[in-house]
Enzyme design. Structure first.
Site, mmCIF file in Angstrom:
data_model
loop_
_atom_site.group_PDB
_atom_site.id
_atom_site.type_symbol
_atom_site.label_atom_id
_atom_site.label_comp_id
_atom_site.label_asym_id
_atom_site.label_seq_id
_atom_site.Cartn_x
_atom_site.Cartn_y
_atom_site.Cartn_z
ATOM 1 N N LYS A 1 0.850 -1.207 0.000
ATOM 2 C CA LYS A 1 0.000 0.000 0.000
ATOM 3 C C LYS A 1 0.880 1.249 0.000
ATOM 4 O O LYS A 1 0.673 2.160 -0.796
ATOM 5 C CB LYS A 1 -0.895 0.021 1.241
ATOM 6 N N ASN A 2 1.889 1.284 0.879
ATOM 7 C CA ASN A 2 2.644 2.525 1.051
ATOM 8 C C ASN A 2 3.596 2.792 -0.099
ATOM 9 O O ASN A 2 4.120 3.885 -0.238
ATOM 10 C CB ASN A 2 3.342 2.536 2.410
ATOM 11 N N CYS B 1 -5.247 8.812 8.561
ATOM 12 C CA CYS B 1 -5.454 8.238 9.898
ATOM 13 C C CYS B 1 -5.250 9.288 10.989
ATOM 14 O O CYS B 1 -4.398 10.146 10.889
ATOM 15 C CB CYS B 1 -4.432 7.142 10.162
ATOM 16 N N ARG C 1 0.050 15.328 12.458
ATOM 17 C CA ARG C 1 0.860 14.789 11.358
ATOM 18 C C ARG C 1 1.214 15.958 10.420
ATOM 19 O O ARG C 1 0.665 16.110 9.355
ATOM 20 C CB ARG C 1 0.114 13.679 10.630
ATOM 21 N N ASP D 1 3.919 0.677 12.360
ATOM 22 C CA ASP D 1 2.652 0.124 11.865
ATOM 23 C C ASP D 1 2.368 -1.259 12.423
ATOM 24 O O ASP D 1 1.237 -1.746 12.329
ATOM 25 C CB ASP D 1 2.670 0.032 10.330
ATOM 26 N N ARG E 1 -8.977 0.252 3.845
ATOM 27 C CA ARG E 1 -8.086 1.230 3.188
ATOM 28 C C ARG E 1 -6.742 0.588 2.851
ATOM 29 O O ARG E 1 -6.067 1.007 1.923
ATOM 30 C CB ARG E 1 -7.830 2.427 4.115
HETATM 31 C C1 EPZ Z 1 4.372 6.738 6.359
HETATM 32 O O1 EPZ Z 1 3.673 7.859 6.864
HETATM 33 C C2 EPZ Z 1 3.333 5.639 6.265
HETATM 34 N N1 EPZ Z 1 2.248 6.079 5.377
HETATM 35 C C3 EPZ Z 1 2.778 5.330 7.648
HETATM 36 O O2 EPZ Z 1 1.911 4.214 7.510
HETATM 37 C C4 EPZ Z 1 3.932 4.938 8.562
HETATM 38 O O3 EPZ Z 1 3.425 4.725 9.852
HETATM 39 C C5 EPZ Z 1 4.974 6.056 8.580
HETATM 40 O O4 EPZ Z 1 5.416 6.319 7.238
HETATM 41 C C6 EPZ Z 1 6.191 5.699 9.413
HETATM 42 O O5 EPZ Z 1 6.770 4.530 8.909
HETATM 43 C C7 EPZ Z 1 2.448 6.072 4.049
HETATM 44 O O6 EPZ Z 1 3.517 5.711 3.571
HETATM 45 C C8 EPZ Z 1 1.296 6.518 3.198
HETATM 46 P P1 EPZ Z 1 6.653 10.028 8.366
HETATM 47 P P2 EPZ Z 1 4.395 9.303 6.829
HETATM 48 O O7 EPZ Z 1 6.674 11.224 7.491
HETATM 49 O O8 EPZ Z 1 5.180 9.439 5.575
HETATM 50 C C9 EPZ Z 1 6.585 13.406 11.695
HETATM 51 C C10 EPZ Z 1 -0.074 3.030 7.649
HETATM 52 O O9 EPZ Z 1 -0.653 2.535 8.634
HETATM 53 N N2 EPZ Z 1 6.663 14.340 10.551
HETATM 54 O O10 EPZ Z 1 7.819 9.097 8.384
HETATM 55 O O11 EPZ Z 1 3.370 10.321 7.143
HETATM 56 C C11 EPZ Z 1 5.205 12.774 11.768
HETATM 57 O O12 EPZ Z 1 4.319 13.604 12.488
HETATM 58 C C12 EPZ Z 1 0.506 4.404 7.750
HETATM 59 O O13 EPZ Z 1 0.121 2.435 6.543
HETATM 60 C C13 EPZ Z 1 6.879 15.697 10.819
HETATM 61 O O14 EPZ Z 1 6.986 16.113 11.972
HETATM 62 O O15 EPZ Z 1 5.379 9.140 8.061
HETATM 63 C C14 EPZ Z 1 5.451 11.482 12.492
HETATM 64 O O16 EPZ Z 1 5.513 11.722 13.885
HETATM 65 C C15 EPZ Z 1 0.225 5.065 9.087
HETATM 66 N N3 EPZ Z 1 6.922 16.573 9.778
HETATM 67 C C16 EPZ Z 1 6.852 11.091 12.016
HETATM 68 O O17 EPZ Z 1 7.451 12.282 11.482
HETATM 69 C C17 EPZ Z 1 6.809 16.152 8.486
HETATM 70 O O18 EPZ Z 1 6.897 17.006 7.566
HETATM 71 C C18 EPZ Z 1 6.812 10.003 10.948
HETATM 72 O O19 EPZ Z 1 6.263 10.553 9.839
HETATM 73 C C19 EPZ Z 1 6.608 14.772 8.232
HETATM 74 C C20 EPZ Z 1 6.550 13.895 9.274
#
Ligand code: EPZ
Length: 414
Positions: A23-24, A117, A122, A305, A397
């Site tokens: 998915k991701n 989610c 986020r 996850d 989803r």
């Molecule tokens: C991806 O989300 C995945 N989603 C998430 O999977 C997964 O949990 C996450 O990576 C971590 O592995 C998709 O790929 C669509 P991050 P993403 O940017 O890209 C903070 C699922 O269940 N952050 O690595 O949003 C953020 O708040 C989903 O499949 C900032 O502060 O994750 C979080 O605390 C849920 N500023 C942390 O970093 C930013 O600009 C991780 O976020 C971006 C992120």
């Protein structure tokens, strides 16, 4: 789509289940097609709600998408950079990949900010910082965001956090930027390697995906390609955990073992009996499991996850297990639902303590996000009596045909 999942628990799972593609990866690869000037053919696209929404958004951009079984033929030759001010944008967080892709291709994008989610705040500040470093200016009015650049010029970008989304979004925006872009402290998830290899097939010049330093040398045009999306490591992990919870002998096929090493080593530490092949993991019935401590980390650490699904299994393991979240501090909404079933989980900011050794019993519970839903399904499979999971749309989803796949290995689920 019926929004309830009903499970009669304590059936032994036995047989083989095949993991769908990631998915991701898919949710980044579909928006990335915006960068192509020719037809892109994708194999093994998961049939999940998030993909359906992204196809509608591609159609809004006048991109033709033909679906046959799990093959997508995407023709971006008549693309129109219209503003994405459609409520579908808010249905998933990954719609933000259209920012990097449309900025990269047209040096302008106007769209709603993403949804997805509810795992706590986020922000997308790292994405926007990257776009600004490439020369873009950003204006936000309410939840409409507009990003434009006279010219995109490569730069050195340091990510304060190894964000998956920011890494991919900056990579998309940098494909046509003049000169070289480097992303320092880049995320190393397998999905990043997957999308980078597709872009390189299209003529991009990206090096270092999968390491913490990625370089992108700008080009002027990307052609089409054929791409086979990698298997979903989180779906694989979910079925492996379900098998460890109530399996007799379950083989999970279409797995890349290197993608789930953090999980399989933790399960082995607990005493789960696993056999790992080159593309499968076989789980045998395991008794007397030991409690463990989990700390979530960016890849290759333990995936955030998977801490929710694993928590369901830990409710039955004698002793106290601990989960510490370093990625999403509020990712514990599943615990209250598991406690309704007889679990005994204490939650503090960023961490939970699971007092195990409990037999769960079925009741009405509510999915709050995708992986919470997966955790509740595993709990339902373990519980005595019937469990009714509400808001099942969260689960659809990201899990292709999960009810059918579980029924095929002996679960009483509908
Ligand atoms: C991806 O989300 C995945 N989603 C998430 O999977 C997964 O949990 C996450 O990576 C971590 O592995 C998709 O790929 C669509 P991050 P993403 O940017 O890209 C903070 C699922 O269940 N952050 O690595 O949003 C953020 O708040 C989903 O499949 C900032 O502060 O994750 C979080 O605390 C849920 N500023 C942390 O970093 C930013 O600009 C991780 O976020 C971006 C992120």
């Amino acid at each position: 789509m019926n929004d309830l999942i009903r499970i009669k628990g304590k059936r032994k799972l036995k047989g083989e289940v095949t993991v769908s593609s990631c998915k991701n990866s898919a949710v980044a690869i579909l928006p990335a097609v915006v960068l192509a000037s020719e037809v892109v053919k994708l194999y093994d696209v998961p049939e999940i709600e998030d993909v359906k929404v992204l196809i509608k958004l591609l159609n809004l951009l006048n991109i033709d998408v033909r679906v046959s079984d799990d093959e997508l033929t995407i023709d971006p030759t008549n693309i129109a950079n219209v503003d994405l001010l459609d409520e579908d944008v808010m249905k998933l967080r990954a719609s933000y990949y259209f920012m990097g892709a449309l900025l990269g291709r047209f040096r302008h994008v106007k769209m709603y900010s993403p949804g997805g989610c509810n795992l706590g705040p986020r922000p997308i500040d790292l994405h926007l910082k990257g776009f600004e470093a490439l020369g873009a200016t950003i204006t936000q009015e309410g939840n409409v965001i507009e990003i434009s650049a006279e010219e995109l010029k490569g730069d050195d970008i340091y990510l304060d956090f190894a964000s998956v989304g920011a890494t991919i979004n900056i990579m998309l925006a940098a494909c046509f930027a003049r000169g070289r872009t480097t992303i320092e402290n880049a995320a190393k998830e397998p999905e990043i390697i997957d999308i980078s290899s597709m872009l390189n097939k299209m003529g991009a010049q990206i090096r270092g995906a999968g390491t913490s330093e990625i370089t992108i040398n700008g080009v002027t045009r990307l052609k089409g390609c054929i791409h086979d999306i990698i298997p979903d490591r989180i779906e694989a992990g979910t079925y492996i955990i379900a098998a460890a919870a109530c399996g007799e002998d379950v083989t999970v096929n279409n797995v890349i073992p290197q993608h789930i090493e953090a999980l399989t080593s933790k399960l082995e530490e607990m005493g789960v009996r696993l056999e790992q092949g080159s593309d499968y993991v076989r789980v045998f019935e395991s008794e007397d499991l030991k409690p463990i401590d989990i700390i979530t980390q960016p890849f290759p650490g333990f995936a955030t996850d998977l801490q929710q699904p694993l928590t369901a299994l830990l409710t039955k393991v004698d002793g106290d297990s601990h989960v510490e979240e370093t990625i999403y501090l509020e990712r514990f909404k599943h615990c209250a639902e598991l406690n309704k079933m007889g679990a005994d989980i204490e939650v503090a900011p960023g961490k939970s303590t699971i007092h195990g050794g409990k037999q769960l019993h079925g009741t009405d519970i509510f999915a709050t996000d995708l992986r919470c839903g997966a955790s509740l399904i595993i709990a339902g499979l373990m519980a005595e009596g019937e469990t009714v999971i509400h808001n099942a749309y969260h689960i659809y989803r990201g899990y292709d045909s999960i009810v059918e796949k579980l029924r095929a290995i002996g679960a009483e689920i509908k």
